[in-house]
Design a protein around this motif. Sequence first.
Motif, PDB file in Angstrom:
ATOM      1  N   PRO A   1     -66.415-100.755  45.032  1.00 29.54           N
ATOM      2  CA  PRO A   1     -66.940-101.311  46.466  1.00 29.54           C
ATOM      3  C   PRO A   1     -66.832-100.388  47.534  1.00 29.54           C
ATOM      4  CG  PRO A   1     -65.701-103.123  45.441  1.00 29.54           C
ATOM      5  CD  PRO A   1     -65.081-101.754  44.834  1.00 29.54           C
ATOM      6  N   PHE A   2     -67.708 -99.977  48.309  1.00 31.25           N
ATOM      7  CA  PHE A   2     -67.836 -99.353  49.446  1.00 31.25           C
ATOM      8  C   PHE A   2     -68.798 -99.641  50.571  1.00 31.25           C
ATOM      9  CE2 PHE A   2     -71.753 -97.882  47.317  1.00 31.25           C
ATOM     10  CZ  PHE A   2     -72.599 -97.629  48.218  1.00 31.25           C
ATOM     11  N   ASP A   3     -68.348 -98.932  51.872  1.00 28.55           N
ATOM     12  CA  ASP A   3     -69.218 -99.323  52.909  1.00 28.55           C
ATOM     13  C   ASP A   3     -69.911 -98.147  53.378  1.00 28.55           C
ATOM     14  OD1 ASP A   3     -68.551-101.994  53.679  1.00 28.55           O
ATOM     15  OD2 ASP A   3     -66.790-101.420  54.248  1.00 28.55           O
ATOM     16  N   GLY A   4     -71.084 -98.300  53.097  1.00 23.55           N
ATOM     17  CA  GLY A   4     -72.109 -96.943  53.374  1.00 23.55           C
ATOM     18  C   GLY A   4     -71.669 -96.154  54.661  1.00 23.55           C
ATOM     19  N   THR A   5     -71.513 -96.864  55.646  1.00 21.19           N
ATOM     20  CA  THR A   5     -71.172 -96.408  57.065  1.00 21.19           C
ATOM     21  C   THR A   5     -69.781 -95.496  56.949  1.00 21.19           C
ATOM     22  OG1 THR A   5     -70.231 -98.345  57.694  1.00 21.19           O
ATOM     23  CG2 THR A   5     -72.442 -98.177  58.383  1.00 21.19           C
ATOM     24  N   SER A   6     -68.986 -95.815  55.882  1.00 22.30           N
ATOM     25  CA  SER A   6     -67.764 -94.854  56.003  1.00 22.30           C
ATOM     26  C   SER A   6     -68.176 -93.477  55.203  1.00 22.30           C
ATOM     27  CB  SER A   6     -66.838 -95.788  54.985  1.00 22.30           C
ATOM     28  OG  SER A   6     -67.219 -95.900  53.773  1.00 22.30           O
ATOM     29  N   ALA A   7     -69.413 -93.070  54.955  1.00 21.09           N
ATOM     30  CA  ALA A   7     -69.670 -91.843  54.300  1.00 21.09           C
ATOM     31  C   ALA A   7     -69.902 -90.753  55.218  1.00 21.09           C
ATOM     32  CB  ALA A   7     -70.926 -91.929  53.550  1.00 21.09           C
ATOM     33  N   THR A   8     -68.464 -90.418  55.601  1.00 17.00           N
ATOM     34  CA  THR A   8     -68.690 -89.345  56.811  1.00 17.00           C
ATOM     35  C   THR A   8     -68.069 -87.987  56.407  1.00 17.00           C
ATOM     36  OG1 THR A   8     -66.183 -90.053  57.461  1.00 17.00           O
ATOM     37  CG2 THR A   8     -68.018 -91.181  58.657  1.00 17.00           C
ATOM     38  N   GLY A   9     -68.137 -87.919  55.186  1.00 19.18           N
ATOM     39  CA  GLY A   9     -67.483 -86.505  54.612  1.00 19.18           C
ATOM     40  C   GLY A   9     -68.580 -85.362  54.222  1.00 19.18           C
ATOM     41  N   PRO A  10     -68.121 -84.291  53.870  1.00 19.49           N
ATOM     42  CA  PRO A  10     -69.256 -83.397  53.658  1.00 19.49           C
ATOM     43  C   PRO A  10     -70.011 -83.748  52.338  1.00 19.49           C
ATOM     44  CG  PRO A  10     -66.948 -82.729  52.771  1.00 19.49           C
ATOM     45  CD  PRO A  10     -66.644 -84.022  53.545  1.00 19.49           C
ATOM     46  N   GLY A  11     -71.378 -83.180  51.933  1.00 15.68           N
ATOM     47  CA  GLY A  11     -72.097 -83.706  51.050  1.00 15.68           C
ATOM     48  C   GLY A  11     -73.107 -82.661  50.822  1.00 15.68           C
ATOM     49  N   ALA A  12     -74.341 -83.112  50.900  1.00 15.79           N
ATOM     50  CA  ALA A  12     -75.475 -81.915  50.929  1.00 15.79           C
ATOM     51  C   ALA A  12     -76.805 -82.332  51.160  1.00 15.79           C
ATOM     52  CB  ALA A  12     -75.587 -81.298  49.351  1.00 15.79           C
ATOM     53  N   ALA A  13     -77.523 -81.313  51.805  1.00 18.56           N
ATOM     54  CA  ALA A  13     -78.701 -81.582  52.130  1.00 18.56           C
ATOM     55  C   ALA A  13     -79.844 -81.093  51.079  1.00 18.56           C
ATOM     56  CB  ALA A  13     -79.282 -81.035  53.581  1.00 18.56           C
ATOM     57  N   VAL A  14     -80.579 -81.928  50.254  1.00 17.76           N
ATOM     58  CA  VAL A  14     -81.263 -81.716  49.233  1.00 17.76           C
ATOM     59  C   VAL A  14     -82.809 -82.012  49.352  1.00 17.76           C
ATOM     60  CG1 VAL A  14     -81.675 -82.285  46.784  1.00 17.76           C
ATOM     61  CG2 VAL A  14     -79.357 -82.301  47.833  1.00 17.76           C
ATOM     62  N   GLU A  15     -83.520 -81.000  48.958  1.00 17.15           N
ATOM     63  CA  GLU A  15     -85.135 -81.509  48.773  1.00 17.15           C
ATOM     64  C   GLU A  15     -85.636 -81.667  47.477  1.00 17.15           C
ATOM     65  OE1 GLU A  15     -88.452 -79.187  50.880  1.00 17.15           O
ATOM     66  OE2 GLU A  15     -88.391 -78.120  48.867  1.00 17.15           O
ATOM     67  N   PHE A  16     -85.842 -82.726  47.325  1.00 16.74           N
ATOM     68  CA  PHE A  16     -86.590 -83.357  46.087  1.00 16.74           C
ATOM     69  C   PHE A  16     -88.084 -83.047  45.832  1.00 16.74           C
ATOM     70  CE2 PHE A  16     -82.711 -86.051  45.968  1.00 16.74           C
ATOM     71  CZ  PHE A  16     -81.870 -85.172  44.851  1.00 16.74           C
ATOM     72  N   LYS A  17     -88.519 -82.247  45.090  1.00 14.85           N
ATOM     73  CA  LYS A  17     -90.173 -81.994  44.976  1.00 14.85           C
ATOM     74  C   LYS A  17     -90.915 -82.827  44.343  1.00 14.85           C
ATOM     75  CE  LYS A  17     -89.000 -77.244  45.812  1.00 14.85           C
ATOM     76  NZ  LYS A  17     -89.442 -75.571  45.461  1.00 14.85           N
ATOM     77  N   LYS A  18     -90.229 -83.488  43.571  1.00  8.47           N
ATOM     78  CA  LYS A  18     -91.052 -84.556  42.739  1.00  8.47           C
ATOM     79  C   LYS A  18     -89.975 -85.564  42.234  1.00  8.47           C
ATOM     80  CE  LYS A  18     -92.180 -81.149  39.877  1.00  8.47           C
ATOM     81  NZ  LYS A  18     -92.728 -80.205  38.841  1.00  8.47           N
ATOM     82  N   ARG A  19     -90.665 -86.630  41.696  1.00  3.75           N
ATOM     83  CA  ARG A  19     -89.846 -87.611  41.297  1.00  3.75           C
ATOM     84  C   ARG A  19     -89.964 -87.757  39.422  1.00  3.75           C
ATOM     85  NH1 ARG A  19     -92.482 -89.996  45.835  1.00  3.75           N
ATOM     86  NH2 ARG A  19     -90.760 -91.019  47.189  1.00  3.75           N
ATOM     87  N   PRO A  20     -89.058 -88.051  38.794  1.00  3.40           N
ATOM     88  CA  PRO A  20     -87.649 -88.524  39.124  1.00  3.40           C
ATOM     89  C   PRO A  20     -86.642 -87.423  39.678  1.00  3.40           C
ATOM     90  CG  PRO A  20     -87.758 -88.762  36.662  1.00  3.40           C
ATOM     91  CD  PRO A  20     -89.106 -88.206  37.471  1.00  3.40           C
ATOM     92  N   PHE A  21     -85.242 -87.962  40.182  1.00  2.95           N
ATOM     93  CA  PHE A  21     -84.676 -86.637  40.576  1.00  2.95           C
ATOM     94  C   PHE A  21     -83.598 -86.313  39.577  1.00  2.95           C
ATOM     95  CE2 PHE A  21     -85.154 -89.570  44.815  1.00  2.95           C
ATOM     96  CZ  PHE A  21     -86.451 -89.015  44.929  1.00  2.95           C
ATOM     97  N   GLY A  22     -83.225 -87.200  38.666  1.00  5.34           N
ATOM     98  CA  GLY A  22     -82.142 -86.864  37.672  1.00  5.34           C
ATOM     99  C   GLY A  22     -81.058 -87.687  38.200  1.00  5.34           C
ATOM    100  N   ILE A  23     -80.993 -88.650  38.963  1.00  6.93           N
ATOM    101  CA  ILE A  23     -79.972 -89.660  39.184  1.00  6.93           C
ATOM    102  C   ILE A  23     -80.459 -90.799  38.280  1.00  6.93           C
ATOM    103  CG2 ILE A  23     -78.807 -90.955  41.019  1.00  6.93           C
ATOM    104  CD1 ILE A  23     -79.542 -88.955  43.010  1.00  6.93           C
ATOM    105  N   LEU A  24     -79.582 -91.368  37.470  1.00  6.29           N
ATOM    106  CA  LEU A  24     -79.919 -92.479  36.459  1.00  6.29           C
ATOM    107  C   LEU A  24     -79.719 -93.842  37.054  1.00  6.29           C
ATOM    108  CD1 LEU A  24     -79.406 -90.944  32.923  1.00  6.29           C
ATOM    109  CD2 LEU A  24     -81.395 -91.077  34.325  1.00  6.29           C
ATOM    110  N   ARG A  25     -78.574 -93.740  38.130  1.00  7.85           N
ATOM    111  CA  ARG A  25     -78.332 -95.202  38.575  1.00  7.85           C
ATOM    112  C   ARG A  25     -77.756 -94.946  40.126  1.00  7.85           C
ATOM    113  NH1 ARG A  25     -73.721 -98.854  38.518  1.00  7.85           N
ATOM    114  NH2 ARG A  25     -72.458 -97.237  37.753  1.00  7.85           N
ATOM    115  N   TYR A  26     -78.101 -95.792  40.997  1.00 17.25           N
ATOM    116  CA  TYR A  26     -77.405 -96.164  42.104  1.00 17.25           C
ATOM    117  C   TYR A  26     -76.740 -97.595  42.207  1.00 17.25           C
ATOM    118  CZ  TYR A  26     -80.953 -92.541  43.635  1.00 17.25           C
ATOM    119  OH  TYR A  26     -81.745 -91.216  43.792  1.00 17.25           O
ATOM    120  N   GLN A  27     -75.732 -97.261  42.931  1.00 17.20           N
ATOM    121  CA  GLN A  27     -74.878 -98.404  43.164  1.00 17.20           C
ATOM    122  C   GLN A  27     -74.971 -99.134  44.653  1.00 17.20           C
ATOM    123  OE1 GLN A  27     -70.679 -98.120  42.727  1.00 17.20           O
ATOM    124  NE2 GLN A  27     -70.063 -99.758  44.052  1.00 17.20           N
ATOM    125  N   PRO A  28     -75.289-100.246  44.751  1.00 13.94           N
ATOM    126  CA  PRO A  28     -75.228-100.994  46.186  1.00 13.94           C
ATOM    127  C   PRO A  28     -74.090-100.963  47.010  1.00 13.94           C
ATOM    128  CG  PRO A  28     -75.673-102.597  44.506  1.00 13.94           C
ATOM    129  CD  PRO A  28     -75.665-101.229  43.836  1.00 13.94           C
TER     130      PRO A  28
END
Length: 200
Positions: A57-84
């Motif tokens: 379990p996680f809280d979205g607002t706690s995502a304050t660490g480093p990550g990446a800015a990405v440009e997805f040119k078309k769909r799908p992106f290659g992420i098979l699953r997302y967790q709420p």
Amino acid sequence: MARPVLVPALAALAAVYSFASFAFVGTPSTPRDLSRVPARVSAEYLERLGPKDSDVPFDGTSATGPGAAVEFKKRPFGILRYQPGNGMKGAMAMEIIPKSRYPGDPQGQAFASGVQSGWVVASINGQNVLSEDFGKIMDLLDDEVADPRFSKSTALALEKQGGRMAEPAAAPLQVTFASIPGYVYKGAELKEDGQDGFAR
């Protein structure tokens, strides 16, 4: 002398066989209404996209660490699953296809851009979505490979809810991911199988 006994026995067997065939074979009294039979999501589909015991379990607002800015040119992106996240707010990228098969492979975009499992979707085209409804984020991303809400079995339920929560964001999409300090991804790492697909 044995013949008179055998003939009645054969006749009795024939009668039983004839009765059984009438009892078990025939047309149903009323035709089956196929419109009332619900569509079913395959077990493989739910296995791939449903919640997992390893999900943390996680809280979205706690995502304050480093990550990446990405440009997805078309769909799908290659992420098979997302967790709420908690309270169905926020969305975390979970299972990512671990390779790009050819130049421009849409399902290799997340991998090629360095997106990691366990990163949270922070913004989409400049809009902060850390505390947005999971369904709205999925609608904005419109990453259909990962969104089980648009399977045939849930289309009717979604329609009753009033449809999508947001229109899909126009491509190319600018998506920013952020990490949660101290979060350790415990999900499956995908491996290529023999049919040019990926499995746990």
